[in-house]
Motif scaffolding. Structure first.
Motif, mmCIF file in Angstrom:
data_model
loop_
_atom_site.group_PDB
_atom_site.id
_atom_site.type_symbol
_atom_site.label_atom_id
_atom_site.label_comp_id
_atom_site.label_asym_id
_atom_site.label_seq_id
_atom_site.Cartn_x
_atom_site.Cartn_y
_atom_site.Cartn_z
ATOM 1 N N GLY A 179 7.892 0.558 -12.700
ATOM 2 C CA GLY A 179 8.432 -0.124 -11.545
ATOM 3 C C GLY A 179 7.624 -1.377 -11.260
ATOM 4 N N ASN A 180 7.878 -2.000 -10.111
ATOM 5 C CA ASN A 180 7.164 -3.230 -9.757
ATOM 6 C C ASN A 180 5.789 -2.886 -9.186
ATOM 7 O OD1 ASN A 180 7.928 -2.158 -7.329
ATOM 8 N ND2 ASN A 180 8.920 -3.995 -6.555
ATOM 9 N N SER A 181 5.024 -3.922 -8.825
ATOM 10 C CA SER A 181 3.640 -3.741 -8.374
ATOM 11 C C SER A 181 3.429 -4.530 -7.085
ATOM 12 C CB SER A 181 2.666 -4.230 -9.442
ATOM 13 O OG SER A 181 2.932 -3.622 -10.699
ATOM 14 N N ILE A 182 3.117 -3.839 -5.997
ATOM 15 C CA ILE A 182 2.950 -4.474 -4.686
ATOM 16 C C ILE A 182 1.679 -3.931 -4.036
ATOM 17 C CG2 ILE A 182 3.979 -4.895 -2.420
ATOM 18 C CD1 ILE A 182 6.717 -4.231 -3.680
ATOM 19 N N VAL A 183 0.865 -4.838 -3.479
ATOM 20 C CA VAL A 183 -0.317 -4.441 -2.721
ATOM 21 C C VAL A 183 -0.221 -5.021 -1.321
ATOM 22 C CG1 VAL A 183 -2.825 -4.592 -2.528
ATOM 23 C CG2 VAL A 183 -1.784 -4.293 -4.773
ATOM 24 N N HIS A 184 -0.406 -4.182 -0.317
ATOM 25 C CA HIS A 184 -0.498 -4.600 1.076
ATOM 26 C C HIS A 184 -1.967 -4.464 1.489
ATOM 27 C CE1 HIS A 184 3.922 -4.120 1.224
ATOM 28 N NE2 HIS A 184 3.711 -2.994 0.579
ATOM 29 N N PHE A 185 -2.576 -5.518 2.028
ATOM 30 C CA PHE A 185 -4.003 -5.454 2.327
ATOM 31 C C PHE A 185 -4.346 -6.337 3.515
ATOM 32 C CE2 PHE A 185 -3.505 -9.218 -0.190
ATOM 33 C CZ PHE A 185 -4.490 -10.102 0.215
ATOM 34 N N GLY A 186 -5.458 -6.020 4.161
ATOM 35 C CA GLY A 186 -5.935 -6.822 5.277
ATOM 36 C C GLY A 186 -7.115 -6.174 5.955
ATOM 37 N N SER B 207 -1.948 -5.422 10.332
ATOM 38 C CA SER B 207 -1.730 -6.853 10.043
ATOM 39 C C SER B 207 -2.141 -7.124 8.600
ATOM 40 C CB SER B 207 -2.517 -7.722 11.015
ATOM 41 O OG SER B 207 -3.900 -7.435 10.943
ATOM 42 N N MET B 208 -1.310 -6.705 7.679
ATOM 43 C CA MET B 208 -1.662 -6.791 6.269
ATOM 44 C C MET B 208 -0.809 -7.836 5.545
ATOM 45 S SD MET B 208 -2.798 -2.989 5.058
ATOM 46 C CE MET B 208 -1.228 -2.142 5.142
ATOM 47 N N THR B 209 -1.425 -8.479 4.562
ATOM 48 C CA THR B 209 -0.764 -9.442 3.682
ATOM 49 C C THR B 209 -0.222 -8.696 2.466
ATOM 50 O OG1 THR B 209 -2.308 -11.151 4.390
ATOM 51 C CG2 THR B 209 -1.115 -11.557 2.337
ATOM 52 N N THR B 210 0.807 -9.253 1.845
ATOM 53 C CA THR B 210 1.427 -8.602 0.693
ATOM 54 C C THR B 210 1.376 -9.509 -0.537
ATOM 55 O OG1 THR B 210 2.941 -7.327 2.082
ATOM 56 C CG2 THR B 210 3.570 -7.620 -0.220
ATOM 57 N N VAL B 211 0.970 -8.929 -1.660
ATOM 58 C CA VAL B 211 1.009 -9.610 -2.950
ATOM 59 C C VAL B 211 1.898 -8.796 -3.875
ATOM 60 C CG1 VAL B 211 -0.301 -10.381 -4.950
ATOM 61 C CG2 VAL B 211 -1.275 -10.627 -2.665
ATOM 62 N N LYS B 212 2.866 -9.462 -4.535
ATOM 63 C CA LYS B 212 3.845 -8.759 -5.363
ATOM 64 C C LYS B 212 3.830 -9.269 -6.799
ATOM 65 C CE LYS B 212 7.136 -8.212 -1.522
ATOM 66 N NZ LYS B 212 8.549 -8.457 -1.084
ATOM 67 N N LYS B 213 4.093 -8.375 -7.717
ATOM 68 C CA LYS B 213 4.350 -8.726 -9.116
ATOM 69 C C LYS B 213 5.654 -8.057 -9.523
ATOM 70 C CE LYS B 213 1.103 -8.665 -12.213
ATOM 71 N NZ LYS B 213 -0.042 -8.191 -13.057
ATOM 72 N N ALA B 214 6.617 -8.870 -9.935
ATOM 73 C CA ALA B 214 7.945 -8.347 -10.260
ATOM 74 C C ALA B 214 8.001 -7.883 -11.715
ATOM 75 C CB ALA B 214 9.002 -9.405 -9.982
ATOM 76 N N HIS C 195 -8.495 -2.805 4.435
ATOM 77 C CA HIS C 195 -7.538 -1.701 4.361
ATOM 78 C C HIS C 195 -6.449 -2.106 3.373
ATOM 79 C CE1 HIS C 195 -9.122 0.183 8.125
ATOM 80 N NE2 HIS C 195 -9.479 -1.072 8.343
ATOM 81 N N TYR C 196 -5.958 -1.145 2.593
ATOM 82 C CA TYR C 196 -4.898 -1.473 1.651
ATOM 83 C C TYR C 196 -4.093 -0.241 1.274
ATOM 84 C CZ TYR C 196 -7.377 0.567 -2.383
ATOM 85 O OH TYR C 196 -7.978 1.432 -3.259
ATOM 86 N N ARG C 197 -2.885 -0.499 0.807
ATOM 87 C CA ARG C 197 -2.069 0.543 0.169
ATOM 88 C C ARG C 197 -1.259 -0.124 -0.931
ATOM 89 N NH1 ARG C 197 0.479 1.381 5.288
ATOM 90 N NH2 ARG C 197 -0.148 3.560 5.126
ATOM 91 N N VAL C 198 -0.913 0.632 -1.940
ATOM 92 C CA VAL C 198 -0.124 0.090 -3.047
ATOM 93 C C VAL C 198 1.295 0.644 -2.958
ATOM 94 C CG1 VAL C 198 -2.182 -0.114 -4.460
ATOM 95 C CG2 VAL C 198 -0.722 1.903 -4.720
ATOM 96 N N LEU D 101 -3.044 5.048 2.868
ATOM 97 C CA LEU D 101 -3.898 3.931 3.215
ATOM 98 C C LEU D 101 -5.321 4.209 2.714
ATOM 99 C CD1 LEU D 101 -3.688 1.226 4.825
ATOM 100 C CD2 LEU D 101 -4.642 2.476 6.768
ATOM 101 N N ALA D 102 -5.936 3.218 2.088
ATOM 102 C CA ALA D 102 -7.303 3.344 1.586
ATOM 103 C C ALA D 102 -8.128 2.167 2.078
ATOM 104 C CB ALA D 102 -7.304 3.397 0.063
ATOM 105 N N THR D 103 -9.440 2.232 1.886
ATOM 106 C CA THR D 103 -10.325 1.158 2.322
ATOM 107 C C THR D 103 -11.368 0.858 1.247
ATOM 108 O OG1 THR D 103 -11.895 2.661 3.395
ATOM 109 C CG2 THR D 103 -10.097 1.785 4.752
#
Length: 380
Positions: free
Chosen positions: A47-54, A59-66, A86-89, A98-100
């Motif tokens: 599947g795709n790859s997405i990280v939410h972090f901050g 209040s997290m930013t998102t980075v995506k790889k399609a 803090h982040y989750r994939v 959620l992890a840190t």
């Protein structure tokens, strides 16, 4: 009929979601400095790859790889210091918990170095050190062939098993390993060199699994605020070079590895820590002492070749041997100053204000076996 159809749909969805769950998460560095970090994870279905972090869960930013993969690597920027990220994939509609992880510090840096990880020991003592970075001196797994079957250099299952053995450690601490011979053993070694290669010199599985700087079988990593550089070399069983037992890249004067390390050591910060997986005394004698002369440009060298804890001092260079399996046969360095048959790891603590690097050989029972301090050197 509708009832049974719905039940089948629910069962199918449940099985599919379970099969595609996010199974492992680990952190690495691909860049040469800690202003970025790579979040890695695996899924049994692609599947795709997405990280939410901050810096806050709400209040997290998102980075995506399609992409469409079951082995995910996403690099994210790190702007903060002395903070908790803090982040989750996410893959598809699946989210991890959620992890840190800690941002790098501004006052005191703590780095651990381990080696010979095959036995999967209890690392409670290391966890108490609250480190910012985890390095190795090789032999992170037992081999590839026992888990994957002989002759499968791209099989990553043993590395997944390593991450699975210490889930909290790897999802909270950046991990930068180096290679040992066990990390690329694709056939049983046997008593005589066979017709085919026993080791995958290119370390296909290792390089596929870990996102590391440079060519990954060798790499450097700088933490400029603390004036420290780590350099990873590919040395193990060097006496087998030229046979079907060859496990590492060449190290002669014309080799890529020698030229690269020569350039890495010409100009470096106050501390240079070199990592490899060959016996220290053996490496000092290579090329009529030329490698030792390069090592003299740095602060210390660390190997995991022997199953014991040791510190040796030669011509202003400190050589360490450390092993999580530290109860094996001891063959002391001719210049040994400390030697113990105990499971051990190294804890490096660098003070930003003074630049002093403190190195402790510690047992897995939280004993300090040996402690040394190193002042920063002027730029070479």
């Amino acid at each position: 009929m509708k009832y049974y159809s719905c039940l089948l749909c629910l069962l199918f969805f449940s099985v599919t979601a379970s099969a595609a769950e996010i199974q492992h998460i680990w952190l690495t560095h691909q860049s040469h400095q800690p202003d970025k970090i790579v979040v890695n994870w695996s899924t049994s279905l692609p599947g795709n790859s997405i990280v939410h972090f901050g810096l806050a869960p709400d209040s997290m930013t998102t980075v995506k790889k399609a992409d469409n993969t079951s082995l995910h690597h996403v690099e994210i920027p790190l702007a903060a210091r002395d903070a908790i990220y803090h982040y989750r994939v996410q893959t598809g509609k699946l989210f991890s918990d959620l992890a840190t992880f800690k941002a790098y510090p501004t006052d005191r840096l703590r780095v651990a170095i381990v080696a010979d990880w095959q036995a999967r020991p209890d690392l409670s003592s290391l966890l108490k050190d609250d480190i910012h970075l985890l390095l190795t001196a090789g032999d992170n797994i037992s081999n590839l062939w026992q888990t994957c079957g002989p002759g499968k250099p791209d099989c990553i299952e043993p590395y997944l098993n390593l991450i699975g053995a210490y889930p909290e450690l790897f999802r909270s601490t950046p991990f930068m390993p180096i290679l040992g011979n066990h990390d690329r053993e694709v056939y049983p070694r046997g008593k005589q060199p066979p017709e085919h290669a026993v080791y995958d010199v290119e370390a296909t599985a290792f390089r596929r699994f870990f996102e590391l700087p440079d060519e990954e079988w060798k790499w450097k990593f700088d933490i400029p605020e603390f004036g420290i550089r780590f350099a990873a070399l590919d040395f193990n069983h060097i006496s087998d070079i030229g046979t079907t037992w060859q496990t590492c890249h060449p190290l002669d004067r014309e080799s890529e590895q020698y030229r690269w390390y020569e350039s890495v050591t010409q100009k470096h910060p106050g501390h240079l820590v070199t990592l490899y997986n060959e016996r220290n005394a053996t490496m000092r004698g290579q090329l009529q002492g030329e490698w030792h002369k390069l090592f003299q440009r740095g602060t210390l060298c660390v190997t995991g070749f022997g199953y014991f804890a040791e510190r040796a001092e030669v011509d202003g260079v400190t050589y360490y041997n450390s092993s999580l399996s530290g109860t094996g046969t001891q063959y002391p360095d001719p210049h040994s100053k400390f030697l113990a048959g105990k499971d051990s790891y190294l804890l490096l603590t660098c003070d930003r204000n003074s630049g002093v690097l403190t190195v402790e050989l510690k047992s897995l029972k939280n004993e300090v076996l040996d402690r040394q301090q190193f002042s920063p050197r002027s730029e070479k």
